[in-house]
Enzyme design. Structure first.
Site, PDB file in Angstrom:
ATOM      1  N   LYS A 109       0.805  -1.218   0.000  1.00  9.11           N
ATOM      2  CA  LYS A 109       0.000   0.000   0.000  1.00  9.11           C
ATOM      3  C   LYS A 109       0.841   1.272   0.000  1.00  9.11           C
ATOM      4  O   LYS A 109       0.292   2.385  -0.025  1.00  9.11           O
ATOM      5  CB  LYS A 109      -0.953   0.023   1.202  1.00  9.11           C
ATOM      6  CG  LYS A 109      -0.307   0.166   2.566  1.00  9.11           C
ATOM      7  CD  LYS A 109      -1.372   0.265   3.645  1.00  9.11           C
ATOM      8  CE  LYS A 109      -0.753   0.405   5.029  1.00  9.11           C
ATOM      9  NZ  LYS A 109      -0.046  -0.819   5.454  1.00  9.11           N
ATOM     10  N   GLU A 195      12.818 -12.448  22.259  1.00  7.28           N
ATOM     11  CA  GLU A 195      12.054 -12.123  23.462  1.00  7.28           C
ATOM     12  C   GLU A 195      10.878 -13.077  23.578  1.00  7.28           C
ATOM     13  O   GLU A 195      10.143 -13.294  22.619  1.00  7.28           O
ATOM     14  CB  GLU A 195      11.551 -10.678  23.403  1.00  7.28           C
ATOM     15  CG  GLU A 195      10.830 -10.270  24.681  1.00  7.28           C
ATOM     16  CD  GLU A 195      10.300  -8.844  24.633  1.00  7.28           C
ATOM     17  OE1 GLU A 195      10.300  -8.186  25.688  1.00  7.28           O
ATOM     18  OE2 GLU A 195       9.894  -8.400  23.544  1.00  7.28           O
ATOM     19  N   GLU A 270       3.991 -11.260  17.162  1.00  9.38           N
ATOM     20  CA  GLU A 270       4.465 -11.237  18.547  1.00  9.38           C
ATOM     21  C   GLU A 270       4.256 -12.582  19.237  1.00  9.38           C
ATOM     22  O   GLU A 270       4.685 -12.767  20.377  1.00  9.38           O
ATOM     23  CB  GLU A 270       3.764 -10.127  19.331  1.00  9.38           C
ATOM     24  CG  GLU A 270       4.091  -8.728  18.801  1.00  9.38           C
ATOM     25  CD  GLU A 270       3.409  -7.628  19.584  1.00  9.38           C
ATOM     26  OE1 GLU A 270       2.665  -7.952  20.534  1.00  9.38           O
ATOM     27  OE2 GLU A 270       3.621  -6.442  19.257  1.00  9.38           O
TER      28      GLU A 270
END
Length: 452
Positions: A109, A195, A270
């Site tokens: 986009k 993480e 995540e």
């Protein structure tokens, strides 16, 4: 206040990098920014070999030294970019080395001129890959992870024998030189920097989410749990992983099934890396909790609104967009890169970070030369040719006489190699002689500011 003109940029940084910065107000920073010349944007490369070479030189790609240690430990970098192509080129010019490999994905986009700008840039490099089948990225949706995975597949197919993969975005900027990155990452010794921790709120993973009008929205429909044997973990979408881990991550069937399950989940990027890295079968793990707020993470320095450090820039989606007033905090960080920066609003912080990286890159290169000059037979032979040519003096040096200080030989080496106009290359690693220095030479290194 020190003013440095390196031939690549002219900027004032000494005060910003010092502890005096702590008391500087935003009004004072605005005044300083108004006095600092903006980073110039040389023309786009025309795609020809001559045009590309000239453009690379203007943009500073060939200013960096490369040691044998770096050449023997190539890295892979991936970038997700959606705006500000000049910021991306600046980032690339700092991390680019001829022996590494790079991949860039431009959001579908993004305006056409952004894509064409970056596509033109990639044509000037054999080791910068461009994703052709692009993804329309929607924040917090599966599309962000899909863009990452497209680059991951490209770098795995590259002939470059890279050892670790680091994924970045276009608003990142390095805090370490390539040599420092290699030294840090090689110390991982096959383990990964990902993480991961138990999610404090599992509700977003129990409800289906869909993209509506370009945004991810909760549907209200319940989502059944994943049927595979995985423990859901949460963490950053950005990490530093070994080649073995990335290859395993893309080929394992459980991961393919997990990706399908993540398709209608909130922020799957995540979840994916954190969850699979916690598996017992994961090459290099980690099988432990790793959190940025406990100083565990090496990959990326990010300041969230709820973190102890009080960002002196602005917050966007609870993440600090650093200003030049944050420079002392950034210079003290141990991470490889930091996020985020906006070069259109504050280019001075990028100028100052570049200066510091140039200084440390040359310092590391000098130290390497000294080490090689001390330990390598090749350097002694080369050093012989730089000293006066009388037979007695040459004989004395060839016998490694104490009459000539080894540091003096190194200084002579630096002066000799700095005469060459070519880019720095890791020729010593391939046994083809000594590296050559570009126009950013030894005299410039001595002029670079030492931040307190």
């Amino acid at each position: 206040m020190l003013i440095l003109d390196s031939g690549i940029h002219t900027v004032t940084c000494g005060k910003l990098g010092s502890r005096q910065n702590i008391t500087m107000s935003k009004a004072q920073l605005t005044s300083l920014l108004s006095m600092s010349p903006r980073h110039s944007s040389p023309e786009l490369p025309d795609g020809s070999s001559v045009g590309c070479k000239s453009w690379r030189r203007k943009r500073g790609f060939e200013r960096w030294p490369v040691t044998a240690e770096e050449a023997q430990f190539p890295l892979a970098f991936s970038f997700k970019v959606h705006k500000d192509p000049d910021m991306f080129v600046r980032l690339l010019s700092v991390v680019w080395r001829p022996h590494n490999v790079y991949c860039v994905h431009v959001d579908f986009k993004s305006p056409p001129d952004v894509y064409h700008h970056i596509a033109n840039v990639t044509r000037c490099f054999d080791n910068v890959l461009l994703v052709r089948t692009r993804v329309l990225v929607v924040h917090a949706s599966i599309t962000s992870l899909e863009a990452d995975l497209k680059c991951a597949r490209l770098v795995l197919r590259s002939p470059v024998p890279w050892r670790y993969h680091i994924n970045l975005c276009g608003q990142d900027f390095p805090l370490k030189t390539n040599l420092e990155m290699v030294q840090i990452v090689s110390a991982l010794d096959g383990s990964n920097d990902v993480e991961n921790y138990p999610p404090s709120n599992t509700k977003p993973f129990k409800t289906r989410h869909h993209i509506v009008d370009g945004k991810i929205q909760e549907s209200g429909m319940p989502k059944p749990p994943f049927e595979g044997n995985l423990t859901l973990r949460k963490g950053s979408a950005y990490n530093t992983v070994s080649r073995a881990f990335l290859k395993w991550a893309l080929k394992d069937q459980v991961h393919k099934d997990f990706l399908l399950w993540l398709n209608d989940t909130w922020a799957p990027d995540e979840l994916f890396w954190a969850t699979i890295s916690y598996r017992e079968a994961a090459p290099g793990g980690p099988r432990t909790t790793v959190r940025h707020d406990r100083e565990h993470v090496l990959s990326k320095a990010v300041n969230w609104r709820w973190d102890p450090y009080n960002c002196r820039g602005t917050y966007v989606r609870a993440v600090c967009v650093f200003s030049s007033l944050d420079l002392p905090w950034l210079l003290a960080r141990h991470e490889l890169v930091a996020n985020k920066f906006n070069g259109l609003n504050d280019s001075l912080i990028l100028e100052c970070l570049e200066q510091e990286l140039e200084r440390r890159a040359l310092a590391g290169f000098t130290e390497w030369l000294l080490t090689v000059a001390t330990n390598s037979q090749q350097s002694r032979e080369y050093g012989d040719s730089l000293l006066p040519s009388s037979s007695s003096q040459q004989e004395g040096v060839s016998r490694h006489s104490n009459h000539h200080n080894k540091r003096d030989v190194t200084q002579r080496l630096l002066k000799e190699v700095s005469k060459s106009s070519g880019p720095w290359v890791a020729a010593a690693a391939a046994g083809r002689g000594w590296p050559r220095l570009s126009s950013l030479n030894w005299s410039l290194y001595r002029s670079l500011p030492q931040f307190p």
